[in-house]
Write a protein that holds these residues in place. Structure first.
Motif, PDB file in Angstrom:
ATOM      1  N   MET A  48      -1.014   6.744 -10.505  1.00 22.69           N
ATOM      2  CA  MET A  48      -1.548   6.048 -11.680  1.00 22.69           C
ATOM      3  C   MET A  48      -2.834   5.332 -11.300  1.00 22.69           C
ATOM      4  SD  MET A  48       1.273   3.025 -11.868  1.00 22.69           S
ATOM      5  CE  MET A  48       1.688   2.219 -10.322  1.00 22.69           C
ATOM      6  N   ASP A  49      -3.854   5.603 -12.019  1.00 22.71           N
ATOM      7  CA  ASP A  49      -5.137   5.004 -11.672  1.00 22.71           C
ATOM      8  C   ASP A  49      -5.374   3.704 -12.436  1.00 22.71           C
ATOM      9  OD1 ASP A  49      -7.974   6.722 -10.495  1.00 22.71           O
ATOM     10  OD2 ASP A  49      -7.764   4.583 -10.795  1.00 22.71           O
ATOM     11  N   VAL A  50      -5.054   3.738 -13.699  1.00 26.62           N
ATOM     12  CA  VAL A  50      -5.164   2.504 -14.496  1.00 26.62           C
ATOM     13  C   VAL A  50      -3.754   1.974 -14.725  1.00 26.62           C
ATOM     14  CG1 VAL A  50      -5.883   1.525 -16.685  1.00 26.62           C
ATOM     15  CG2 VAL A  50      -7.274   3.293 -15.596  1.00 26.62           C
ATOM     16  N   LEU A  51      -3.574   0.728 -14.390  1.00 33.96           N
ATOM     17  CA  LEU A  51      -2.236   0.156 -14.444  1.00 33.96           C
ATOM     18  C   LEU A  51      -1.883  -0.229 -15.880  1.00 33.96           C
ATOM     19  CD1 LEU A  51      -0.240  -0.739 -12.090  1.00 33.96           C
ATOM     20  CD2 LEU A  51      -0.961  -3.041 -12.712  1.00 33.96           C
ATOM     21  N   PRO A  52      -0.749   0.249 -16.382  1.00 35.13           N
ATOM     22  CA  PRO A  52      -0.357  -0.110 -17.755  1.00 35.13           C
ATOM     23  C   PRO A  52       0.211  -1.522 -17.786  1.00 35.13           C
ATOM     24  CG  PRO A  52       1.292   1.334 -16.780  1.00 35.13           C
ATOM     25  CD  PRO A  52       0.284   1.052 -15.710  1.00 35.13           C
ATOM     26  N   THR A  53      -0.655  -2.515 -17.910  1.00 38.55           N
ATOM     27  CA  THR A  53      -0.210  -3.901 -17.760  1.00 38.55           C
ATOM     28  C   THR A  53       0.548  -4.412 -18.977  1.00 38.55           C
ATOM     29  OG1 THR A  53      -2.294  -4.658 -18.611  1.00 38.55           O
ATOM     30  CG2 THR A  53      -2.074  -4.584 -16.221  1.00 38.55           C
ATOM     31  N   ASN A  54       0.482  -3.682 -20.076  1.00 33.39           N
ATOM     32  CA  ASN A  54       1.112  -4.197 -21.293  1.00 33.39           C
ATOM     33  C   ASN A  54       2.482  -3.592 -21.562  1.00 33.39           C
ATOM     34  OD1 ASN A  54       0.136  -1.704 -21.697  1.00 33.39           O
ATOM     35  ND2 ASN A  54      -0.993  -2.168 -23.600  1.00 33.39           N
TER      36      ASN A  54
ATOM     37  N   TYR B 109      -8.672  -0.567  -1.500  1.00 36.18           N
ATOM     38  CA  TYR B 109      -8.459   0.824  -1.099  1.00 36.18           C
ATOM     39  C   TYR B 109      -8.056   0.837   0.360  1.00 36.18           C
ATOM     40  CZ  TYR B 109     -10.669   1.511  -5.535  1.00 36.18           C
ATOM     41  OH  TYR B 109     -10.945   1.446  -6.876  1.00 36.18           O
ATOM     42  N   GLU B 110      -6.782   1.150   0.608  1.00 34.60           N
ATOM     43  CA  GLU B 110      -6.235   1.046   1.961  1.00 34.60           C
ATOM     44  C   GLU B 110      -7.059   1.837   2.970  1.00 34.60           C
ATOM     45  OE1 GLU B 110      -2.142   2.376   2.415  1.00 34.60           O
ATOM     46  OE2 GLU B 110      -1.843   1.003   4.084  1.00 34.60           O
ATOM     47  N   GLN B 111      -7.507   3.028   2.554  1.00 36.80           N
ATOM     48  CA  GLN B 111      -8.203   3.890   3.514  1.00 36.80           C
ATOM     49  C   GLN B 111      -9.550   3.306   3.941  1.00 36.80           C
ATOM     50  OE1 GLN B 111      -8.411   7.440   1.122  1.00 36.80           O
ATOM     51  NE2 GLN B 111     -10.510   7.018   0.467  1.00 36.80           N
ATOM     52  N   SER B 112     -10.082   2.360   3.170  1.00 36.63           N
ATOM     53  CA  SER B 112     -11.386   1.778   3.527  1.00 36.63           C
ATOM     54  C   SER B 112     -11.259   0.538   4.412  1.00 36.63           C
ATOM     55  CB  SER B 112     -12.142   1.375   2.260  1.00 36.63           C
ATOM     56  OG  SER B 112     -12.160   2.420   1.332  1.00 36.63           O
TER      57      SER B 112
ATOM     58  N   LEU C 122      -3.033  -2.759  -4.136  1.00 35.68           N
ATOM     59  CA  LEU C 122      -3.524  -1.921  -3.045  1.00 35.68           C
ATOM     60  C   LEU C 122      -3.282  -0.467  -3.387  1.00 35.68           C
ATOM     61  CD1 LEU C 122      -4.522  -1.929   0.063  1.00 35.68           C
ATOM     62  CD2 LEU C 122      -2.125  -1.457   0.553  1.00 35.68           C
ATOM     63  N   LYS C 123      -4.343   0.309  -3.398  1.00 38.03           N
ATOM     64  CA  LYS C 123      -4.228   1.755  -3.569  1.00 38.03           C
ATOM     65  C   LYS C 123      -3.981   2.302  -2.169  1.00 38.03           C
ATOM     66  CE  LYS C 123      -5.518   5.223  -6.510  1.00 38.03           C
ATOM     67  NZ  LYS C 123      -5.431   5.238  -7.965  1.00 38.03           N
ATOM     68  N   THR C 124      -2.780   2.798  -1.933  1.00 35.45           N
ATOM     69  CA  THR C 124      -2.428   3.203  -0.567  1.00 35.45           C
ATOM     70  C   THR C 124      -3.071   4.544  -0.225  1.00 35.45           C
ATOM     71  OG1 THR C 124      -0.473   4.478  -1.139  1.00 35.45           O
ATOM     72  CG2 THR C 124      -0.198   2.092  -0.888  1.00 35.45           C
ATOM     73  N   ILE C 125      -2.963   4.913   1.054  1.00 37.34           N
ATOM     74  CA  ILE C 125      -3.534   6.196   1.478  1.00 37.34           C
ATOM     75  C   ILE C 125      -2.801   7.355   0.819  1.00 37.34           C
ATOM     76  CG2 ILE C 125      -4.604   5.526   3.663  1.00 37.34           C
ATOM     77  CD1 ILE C 125      -1.997   6.242   5.068  1.00 37.34           C
ATOM     78  N   PHE C 126      -1.603   7.117   0.300  1.00 37.06           N
ATOM     79  CA  PHE C 126      -0.872   8.175  -0.420  1.00 37.06           C
ATOM     80  C   PHE C 126      -1.177   8.131  -1.908  1.00 37.06           C
ATOM     81  CE2 PHE C 126       1.776   6.706   3.176  1.00 37.06           C
ATOM     82  CZ  PHE C 126       1.603   7.804   3.990  1.00 37.06           C
ATOM     83  N   ASN C 127      -2.192   7.319  -2.285  1.00 37.96           N
ATOM     84  CA  ASN C 127      -2.625   7.223  -3.676  1.00 37.96           C
ATOM     85  C   ASN C 127      -1.609   6.542  -4.594  1.00 37.96           C
ATOM     86  OD1 ASN C 127      -4.989   7.599  -5.075  1.00 37.96           O
ATOM     87  ND2 ASN C 127      -4.207   9.402  -6.170  1.00 37.96           N
TER      88      ASN C 127
END
Lengths: 367, 367
Positions: free
Chosen positions: A1-7, B274-277, B345-350
């Protein structure tokens, strides 16, 4: 999930987030734990709940790593900045007439005040022993706040460290302070001239004697209380009648004897004291006789040693007596050309003896 | 006798006076005793011999109870005064890459630097345990002096307290500091905007891992050293290319995670990492895996978290990489509009996880 569904209330991550948001900064523990010094949530709650809410001012509430002030505003109050620090390790924490919290505020205020500075801002850095009751810390911080209010200063930044049980004795406080010195004031231990008068604002040794008795090792029952008090008001009163004060210092650890020895060495003059003029309470004299101590070396936390040109001595004395912190003020001695670097005491029997620097230790942990 | 015959070698009082005059301020003891905190001669000798001679500057040498500075001179360097304090209780006192003395200087310099201030003057207040080897104190003070020289700051006033054996763990230091913030710089944890870039100046967790290993409880042999360093030079480099830095803080206790949580709460934004960074040494990762620790919470003593407008990120990164203290700098995340007050945190496993404030204690007495 890239955008977190905060609602979405169904989303477990959202539920966690809501839980975080609802947190109140409230210390629920009854005793200090190592977590209170970890930099994490427990520490933040401790700082918010106890320090920020107590000291309550907009600079501290920012919770930045430093306080900052407009220099132009400071310059409106004088032309020099005074900067000082002291650590407070007094044992016991609470004693007749005062406590470590009030001491930590007034002590640093006084180190600023003796330069002629108007004290403005203090820091508060505590080292806490694991296991300290939170209630003890609250009492100390409440006392710091009351002293700060009384003196009209603000506590603007701080630090909290916790050490494991046995690595510190309950609670140590460091305060650093800044203040502004008005134009034309140049007070220094190096400026004393032969002929100058030495004035004290009241009874010597009350603080040291109070601590000694509070330790409870002596089965003494007295009404001696610490003289802990801020001195900047008295200093202002003195400077109003005598801006050319030569030297001024508060007589804390090591007592009057130590301050005068420092003065004699720094200014390369001798100092002669008149024992009969030095105000000491009968109870303090009694404690000293019992224990083989000398009131001249006993600690004070509200006693000011003032050195002024002889012709100003009576005016300064009168001004001091008009102030609540100086009502028992007395001229107790004079600077003499020789022997330089030495303090002499003219005793009540008209003999003369050297009042040397304290060698060894009279009384540990009195401030 | 009213006038003392100071020129007579037959006079016993004169002989005493001559003895006092010939005194050299030299500590002859091998260990700290309670007398070193008494306010008397032993304390004065300790201060003269160890602190004043080491720190060697004209302000401290005055031995007044406070340092003072001309405000007009300060105003030539900027328009705001920054003021901070920290106590240092790290255990052990000496550890790979640094020691408590260097830490006490650099830590307070960094708390000033992150406001954009040029650090100028520090205090030095020590609490010593009875029985501490004088040689240990000398080493620590020598280290403080070296760090002060390296950073171009002066130690201008101080305080020395001694507590009885068992009432403190060897040696605690408090330093307070003042510095001047140049015109136009307004850095605050409250100024972060969604879209801002989060930049770190290098590897995380080296200090915390070095302390952990130095305790010797783990049979680990690594070459991890504390990252203890002053950051004001790097800060100046950053402000030269981006005076509009929004927020800046050094990630000490509680690590990067704590700083970013403070930022998120103060500015009411979310933060995504971004964990990988995020730069972490393999050895530090190894220690963390072994002990169940998270490098995001490990302490650092030379790591700067910088938050700048997105369009300035690359320029700031390049400037940081050009400075020795920033050669491993990396953009590690961004501020996002929601969920506000929360670090993700966006982990290395996305996957995405919350990086909460540290709950409990990861590692005590690391600074």
């Amino acid at each position: 999930m890239d955008v977190l569904p905060t609602n979405s209330a169904q989303n477990p991550l959202f539920q966690k987030i809501e839980k975080i948001r609802r947190r109140q900064p409230k210390v629920r523990d009854t005793h200090i734990t190592l977590a209170h010094g970890s930099g994490g949530k427990a520490m933040r709650d401790l700082i918010d709940d106890i320090f920020v809410q107590s000291f309550d001012n907009p600079i501290l509430s920012q919770l930045e790593d430093q306080a900052s002030f407009n220099l132009a505003n400071l310059m409106q109050q004088g032309d020099r900045l005074a900067f000082t620090t002291d650590s407070y390790v007094v044992d016991p924490l609470f004693f007749p007439g005062s406590d470590i919290g009030e001491l930590a505020i007034n002590g640093t205020i006084n180190d600023l005040a003796v330069s002629g500075a108007k004290p403005l801002y203090l820091t508060c850095s505590v080292i806490l022993e694991e296991g300290l009751p939170i209630e003890t810390l609250r009492c100390v911080v409440t006392s710091m706040k009351a002293a700060a209010n009384q003196a009209g200063i603000q506590i603007v930044t701080g630090d909290t460290k916790v050490v494991h049980r046995g690595a510190a004795d309950k609670l140590f406080i460091n305060t650093a302070g800044i203040g502004i010195i008005p134009p034309g004031i140049e007070i220094s231990a190096h400026k004393i001239q032969p002929g100058d008068a030495i004035i004290i604002n009241g009874e010597l040794g009350n603080h040291g004697a109070a601590i000694l008795i509070a330790r409870g090792e002596l089965a003494l029952d007295t009404n001696i209380e610490s003289d802990c008090q801020p001195l900047h008001g008295l200093v202002e009163t003195i400077l109003n009648v005598c801006p050319e004060v030569h030297a001024m210092r508060d007589a804390t650890r090591g007592g009057l004897a130590t301050v005068l020895n420092e003065f004699a060495l720094s200014s390369d003059v001798g100092i002669r004291l008149y024992e009969q003029s030095i105000p000491v309470r009968e109870e303090v004299k009694g404690v000293c006789e019992l224990l083989g101590l000398d009131p001249l070396y006993l600690a004070n936390e509200g006693k000011l040693v003032v050195v002024v040109p002889k012709q100003k001595a009576e005016a300064v004395l009168a001004a001091m007596k008009s102030h609540p912190s100086g009502k028992d003020a007395a001229i107790i001695g004079e600077a003499i050309p020789s022997p330089s670097g030495v303090v002499l005491l003219k005793t009540i029997f008209n003999a003369e003896r050297i009042v040397d620097m304290l060698v060894g230790d009279q009384l540990p942990r009195i401030c």
